[in-house]
Design a protein around this motif. Sequence first.
Motif, PDB file in Angstrom:
ATOM      1  N   THR A 195      40.473  39.988  42.888  1.00 24.06           N
ATOM      2  CA  THR A 195      39.308  40.706  42.361  1.00 24.06           C
ATOM      3  C   THR A 195      38.500  41.368  43.465  1.00 24.06           C
ATOM      4  O   THR A 195      37.755  42.310  43.202  1.00 24.06           O
ATOM      5  CB  THR A 195      38.394  39.762  41.558  1.00 24.06           C
ATOM      6  OG1 THR A 195      37.989  38.680  42.402  1.00 24.06           O
ATOM      7  CG2 THR A 195      39.121  39.237  40.327  1.00 24.06           C
ATOM      8  N   ASP A 196      38.647  40.897  44.704  1.00 22.60           N
ATOM      9  CA  ASP A 196      37.922  41.473  45.836  1.00 22.60           C
ATOM     10  C   ASP A 196      38.708  41.167  47.103  1.00 22.60           C
ATOM     11  O   ASP A 196      39.112  40.033  47.321  1.00 22.60           O
ATOM     12  CB  ASP A 196      36.516  40.861  45.920  1.00 22.60           C
ATOM     13  CG  ASP A 196      35.702  41.416  47.081  1.00 22.60           C
ATOM     14  OD1 ASP A 196      35.791  42.632  47.343  1.00 22.60           O
ATOM     15  OD2 ASP A 196      34.976  40.623  47.721  1.00 22.60           O
ATOM     16  N   LEU A 197      38.927  42.177  47.935  1.00 24.36           N
ATOM     17  CA  LEU A 197      39.677  42.005  49.174  1.00 24.36           C
ATOM     18  C   LEU A 197      38.932  42.719  50.286  1.00 24.36           C
ATOM     19  O   LEU A 197      38.609  43.905  50.176  1.00 24.36           O
ATOM     20  CB  LEU A 197      41.090  42.602  49.017  1.00 24.36           C
ATOM     21  CG  LEU A 197      42.059  42.443  50.172  1.00 24.36           C
ATOM     22  CD1 LEU A 197      42.341  40.976  50.453  1.00 24.36           C
ATOM     23  CD2 LEU A 197      43.367  43.171  49.855  1.00 24.36           C
ATOM     24  N   SER A 198      38.613  41.971  51.341  1.00 24.16           N
ATOM     25  CA  SER A 198      37.924  42.560  52.489  1.00 24.16           C
ATOM     26  C   SER A 198      38.554  42.012  53.767  1.00 24.16           C
ATOM     27  O   SER A 198      39.507  41.242  53.717  1.00 24.16           O
ATOM     28  CB  SER A 198      36.430  42.223  52.437  1.00 24.16           C
ATOM     29  OG  SER A 198      36.226  40.856  52.730  1.00 24.16           O
ATOM     30  N   LEU A 199      37.998  42.389  54.904  1.00 26.97           N
ATOM     31  CA  LEU A 199      38.524  41.890  56.179  1.00 26.97           C
ATOM     32  C   LEU A 199      38.199  40.422  56.413  1.00 26.97           C
ATOM     33  O   LEU A 199      38.798  39.786  57.271  1.00 26.97           O
ATOM     34  CB  LEU A 199      37.974  42.730  57.330  1.00 26.97           C
ATOM     35  CG  LEU A 199      38.491  44.164  57.387  1.00 26.97           C
ATOM     36  CD1 LEU A 199      37.801  44.929  58.506  1.00 26.97           C
ATOM     37  CD2 LEU A 199      40.001  44.186  57.568  1.00 26.97           C
ATOM     38  N   SER A 200      37.257  39.868  55.676  1.00 25.41           N
ATOM     39  CA  SER A 200      36.874  38.476  55.899  1.00 25.41           C
ATOM     40  C   SER A 200      37.386  37.511  54.838  1.00 25.41           C
ATOM     41  O   SER A 200      37.519  36.321  55.106  1.00 25.41           O
ATOM     42  CB  SER A 200      35.343  38.360  55.970  1.00 25.41           C
ATOM     43  OG  SER A 200      34.776  38.728  54.726  1.00 25.41           O
ATOM     44  N   HIS A 201      37.668  37.998  53.636  1.00 24.81           N
ATOM     45  CA  HIS A 201      38.054  37.092  52.564  1.00 24.81           C
ATOM     46  C   HIS A 201      38.719  37.846  51.407  1.00 24.81           C
ATOM     47  O   HIS A 201      38.724  39.068  51.379  1.00 24.81           O
ATOM     48  CB  HIS A 201      36.823  36.343  52.029  1.00 24.81           C
ATOM     49  CG  HIS A 201      35.904  37.232  51.252  1.00 24.81           C
ATOM     50  ND1 HIS A 201      35.000  38.079  51.852  1.00 24.81           N
ATOM     51  CD2 HIS A 201      35.782  37.437  49.921  1.00 24.81           C
ATOM     52  CE1 HIS A 201      34.356  38.753  50.915  1.00 24.81           C
ATOM     53  NE2 HIS A 201      34.803  38.385  49.745  1.00 24.81           N
TER      54      HIS A 201
END
Length: 161
Positions: free
Chosen positions: A37-43
């Motif tokens: 549902t959410d993808l970033s560089l940290s999580h």
Amino acid sequence: MTMTRTAILILLVAGLMACAGIRPAPPEVQLSGLEITDLSLSHANFLARLQLYNPNGVSLDIKSLKFTLFLNDVRIADGQSTKSLTLPAEENGEATIRLSSSFFNLFQLTRKLQGQDQIAFNLNGEVKVGGLGILSTTVPIEHEGTLPLAGTLNRLRPETS
């Protein structure tokens, strides 16, 4: 008179102990879907869809679900749901759990996904079933299988040149 009271007390205690010994069979749990549902560089945040089946002749009150998700033997995420649900006797139900993963765990996973079309998973956890206090019971759950690396899960696959 005291003998009658003692006999009644013994029967009452025996009846309560017999009821405490009757535990429902745990629900069968299967991972039916996993979506980022959410993808970033940290999580990354995932939404895990679970199919539940109640094998008992009576309905089950599920108080909470708590799980750890492994993908390709990498511990990806922990999550829990405290939303109660009632599973009717011998019927299916569905629950969703939000899971969160660190970048480090995702990095370990993406290194193992090169050239794969499916991803192996293992879901370990526990389900709290029943009423309040001593009337509830917690049962361990484990389910494993594979999921296709399609849709949003395909975003975990490393780019090939």
